[in-house]
Design an enzyme around this catalytic site. Structure first.
Site, short mmCIF file in Angstrom:
data_model
loop_
_atom_site.label_atom_id
_atom_site.label_comp_id
_atom_site.label_asym_id
_atom_site.label_seq_id
_atom_site.Cartn_x
_atom_site.Cartn_y
_atom_site.Cartn_z
N ASP A 148 0.83 -1.20 0.00
CA ASP A 148 0.00 0.00 0.00
C ASP A 148 0.87 1.25 0.00
OD1 ASP A 148 0.55 0.82 2.86
OD2 ASP A 148 -0.35 -1.13 3.24
N GLU A 193 22.18 -22.06 -18.29
CA GLU A 193 21.35 -21.14 -17.51
C GLU A 193 22.20 -20.05 -16.85
OE1 GLU A 193 17.45 -23.67 -16.07
OE2 GLU A 193 19.38 -24.15 -15.15
#
Ligand code: GLA
Length: 728
Positions: A532, A612
């Site tokens: 928030d 990777e």
């Protein structure tokens, strides 16, 4: 000056760059809302219509005028007890036990700059960026006073609202409800957009037509919650990403809240946002005052993209603070999904070494380094380093990690306590619990009573003793349960506890940022359970979700983007099969999606293949290359991933000359149809070059017809294309 008061007709007009907000003090002293929308001149009091309305009462002092009713009139601060039977913004239980209040205009002040709120987070702005209007209202019977605050950030198209409620009477009253902002629309048909979810699946988008009755989103959990985000949008039915009127309200507060949209008997719509009134009954003794946290309002008539961008820019520039407000965030490796509780000093050092070899910039030691904490059943509250587990003092481990060229960050959860902890054994009354009742457990933990200063002081002191042990440059500030058992041993008025708890939390956070101004704070609450605007005042980034599955993240980050900037979205590449969903997605795809946030990793590099690892290095290079565009550019949603086959989004530099397109194919089929993605925000009539292919395209074609995504076999393929305007 963006705020104008005309004495003759007592009209206040607030202008932002593209919008106008207007209200009026009428003949009886009521503050009526007139208008919020496209920028306009003139007085809008002609919009007020009066008629004799059955069963809508008339205030006593209007005498026989049956056409004047608060039940019908648009208001800035609708109060319970004035004859308005819609949902009120303010409810007060007076000293004599009666309910009701009746606030009338007493005066106002217009000043340069933006007001601040004591002990609460708020948007800040200097005298060049903002103006403030304070309107004083008074209830002459009870001597209650309210000052309404309006902050106008004209360039950003933002208006903020808040209020201070003062008991100028002689006896104690109780505040039973306090909304920070109310918008009354006398006409119009709207959709209500809200963001609902659950742990690990936050901020799904729901868009429904506003109908008769009330639609309410609320958190009763003491935190802002995974379940509903304290942000809401009202949009014309026709409004899209690119066109149409829409209004946003976002609460700068991290506790229980209530958002309401109500269509009344005359088809008028009321939208409000503020504090939840459940378990809220705030005492105000004579002379005391109460600040209602702030709501940020924005209006756009260019659709939802612009509305979100208004909020993004405001939060990035005028809410977030500190060193990392605009500077690039370090690429980190977090230990949580790499090893959970299963680590020791050697394995953490090894993780750091592996990270350093790959060029990662920071190692974050997550949960499990303190007290007796080898799983999530014990130890919370005991903020001393488990040196036995680490095999050495924290300071020397940090030094070793720093010597590898890595920064060091650490996880904390200050508000929680396990019953199996020294802290709880010493101070059982410091946990929220109702006497005689066994408190509700969640993740086998309780919540410390942060409404009590001595509790906040103690935890702060203990944590500082740890944070002072070494060069800690990042803190992950977690909170892993909802509040319950709202009872504090520190007060007789339990109706104040949830609000005071949040003030205690903010006090803690403010002390932390003051004492460690250069430390990067990342908020977290089981992922995105406290995502928030209140938290963004202290932590410029928040862990967006405990769900690191790339595909789910496309949706979660899509929903989050309506209210919050990409610079605030904590997002990491994790291992596959994903720990939350079991899904396998390509490494490249995970990277593209994590780049729509504060990029990092949450895996054990040892488990990566050679290819990777090579890809990881490339990924970081790409991220660094675009970090500024991602963090500070304009964000566009290019598709709705909950219904479309492609999830796509774009970052565009503020001058429109550079754009990074991102797309992920969410479903693959045989004999695939071609997916075209339309770009946004480019300069019209210009030519752009795509970086990788060298191909040149006309901006209008890219925006009208789009760019085809090259067809590739395999699930969840991701694409990134960077377009730069060609020099003349
Ligand atoms: C929460 C966080 C996770 C992790 C754990 C540790 O769930 O969201 O990222 O830090 O706590 O217990």
């Amino acid at each position: 000056m963006s705020i104008i008061f005309t004495e003759k007709d007592k009209i206040f007009t607030l202008h932002t760059k593209d919008a106008t907000y207007q209200m009026k003090v009428d003949a009886y002293g009521f503050l009526l809302h007139l208008y919020y929308g496209k920028k306009t001149m003139g007085n809008m009091d002609y919009l007020l219509q009066f008629a004799d309305r059955g069963f809508s009462g008339n205030p006593n002092d209007v005498g026989n005028d049956r056409t004047y009713s608060m039940d019908v009139l648009p208001q800035e601060l609708p109060c319970q007890g004035t004859g308005d039977y819609r949902s009120p913004a303010i409810v007060i239980r007076n000293a004599d036990g009666s309910y009701g209040c009746d606030f009338r205009y007493r005066g106002h002040r217009i000043t340069k700059g933006k007001y601040g709120l004591p002990h609460l987070p708020a948007v800040y702005a200097d005298e060049k960026e903002a103006d403030t209007l304070e309107i004083d209202l008074e209830d002459p019977v009870t001597n209650m006073r309210i000052t309404l605050f309006y902050g106008v950030l004209s360039d950003l198209n933002i208006i903020t609202r808040s209020a201070c409620i003062r008991n100028c009477g002689r006896k104690k009253i109780y505040l039973k409800k306090a909304q920070a902002a109310c918008l009354d629309f006398v006409n119009g048909d709207y959709d209500f957009i809200c963001f609902y979810g659950r742990h690990a699946m936050e901020r799904n988008v729901q868009r429904l037509p506003v109908a008769h009755g009330a639609q309410v989103i609320e958190s009763r959990r003491g935190t802002s919650s995974h379940q509903y985000n304290p942000m809401m949008i009202l949009a014309e039915h026709e409004a899209t990403e690119d066109a149409g009127s829409c209004y946003a309200m976002t609460f700068v507060y991290s506790g229980s809240f209530k958002g309401e949209v109500e269509k009344d008997q005359y088809n008028q719509t009321r939208m409000q946002l503020g504090l939840s009134d459940e378990m809220f009954s705030y005492p105000l003794e004579a002379g005391e005052e109460f600040f209602v946290p702030e709501v940020v309002l924005s209006y756009s008539r260019e659709g939802l993209a612009k509305l979100s961008q208004n909020l993004h820019i405001c939060f990035r520039k005028n809410l977030c603070r500190g060193k990392y407000k605009t500077s690039p965030r370090p690429i980190l490796l977090n230990s949580w999904e790499a090893s959970y509780f299963n680590f020791n000093g050697d394995s953490i050092y090894q993780l750091a070494k592996d990270a350093a070899e790959l060029g990662i910039e920071m190692l974050v030691l997550d949960d499990g380094w303190f007290g007796k904490r080898d799983d999530d059943n014990s130890g919370l509250g005991d903020w001393y380093v488990n040196e036995e587990k680490l095999g050495e003092p924290l300071g020397s481990l940090i030094e070793k990690i720093n010597r590898l060229g890595l920064k060091f960050g650490i996880w904390i959860e200050p508000e929680s306590v396990n019953e199996d902890s020294d802290l709880f054994r010493a101070h059982p009354d410091w946990a929220l619990a109702i006497p005689g009742r066994g408190p509700v457990r969640a993740r086998n933990q309780l919540v410390l009573d942060f409404s009590r200063k001595e509790v906040v002081d103690y935890v702060f002191t203990k944590l500082c003793e740890v944070l002072d042990q070494g060069n800690i440059e990042y803190i992950k500030f977690d909170m892993n349960r909802s509040l319950s058992d709202c009872f504090s041993q520190g007060t007789k008025d339990q109706g104040r506890v949830y609000y005071d708890y949040v003030l205690g939390l903010y006090d803690f956070l403010e002390r932390l940022v003051q004492r460690y101004p250069d430390v990067l704070l990342e908020g977290c609450s089981g992922g995105g359970g406290r995502f928030d605007a209140g938290m963004l005042y202290y932590s410029p980034q928040i862990w967006c979700s405990d769900n690191t599955d790339a595909l789910d993240r496309v949706k979660i980050q899509y929903g989050t983007s309506f209210g919050y900037p990409v610079s605030s979205v904590g997002s990491h590449v994790s291992a596959v099969p994903n720990h939350q969903t079991g899904r396998i997605t390509p490494f490249h795809t995970r990277g593209v999606i994590a780049m729509a946030g504060t990029f990092g990793y949450e895996l054990d590099p040892k488990q990566l293949s050679k290819e990777e690892k090579q890809e990881l290095k490339e990924q970081m290079k790409t991220y660094r290359n675009y970090a500024d565009l991602i963090q500070n550019g304009l964000y566009y949603r290019l598709s709705d991933p909950s219904v479309q086959e492609v999830g796509a989004w774009e970052f565009v530099s503020e001058d429109g000359r550079k754009a990074l397109l991102n797309a992920v194919v969410l479903h693959v089929h045989g004999n695939m149809t071609v997916n075209y993605v339309r770009l946004k925000g480019l300069k019209e009539g210009c030519m752009y070059k795509e970086e990788a292919s060298g191909n040149v395209y006309a901006s209008d074609a890219l925006m009208e017809a789009g760019i085809p995504l090259p067809s590739r076999l395999g699930d969840y393929q991701a694409y990134q294309m960077c377009f730069t305007e060609l020099e003349e």
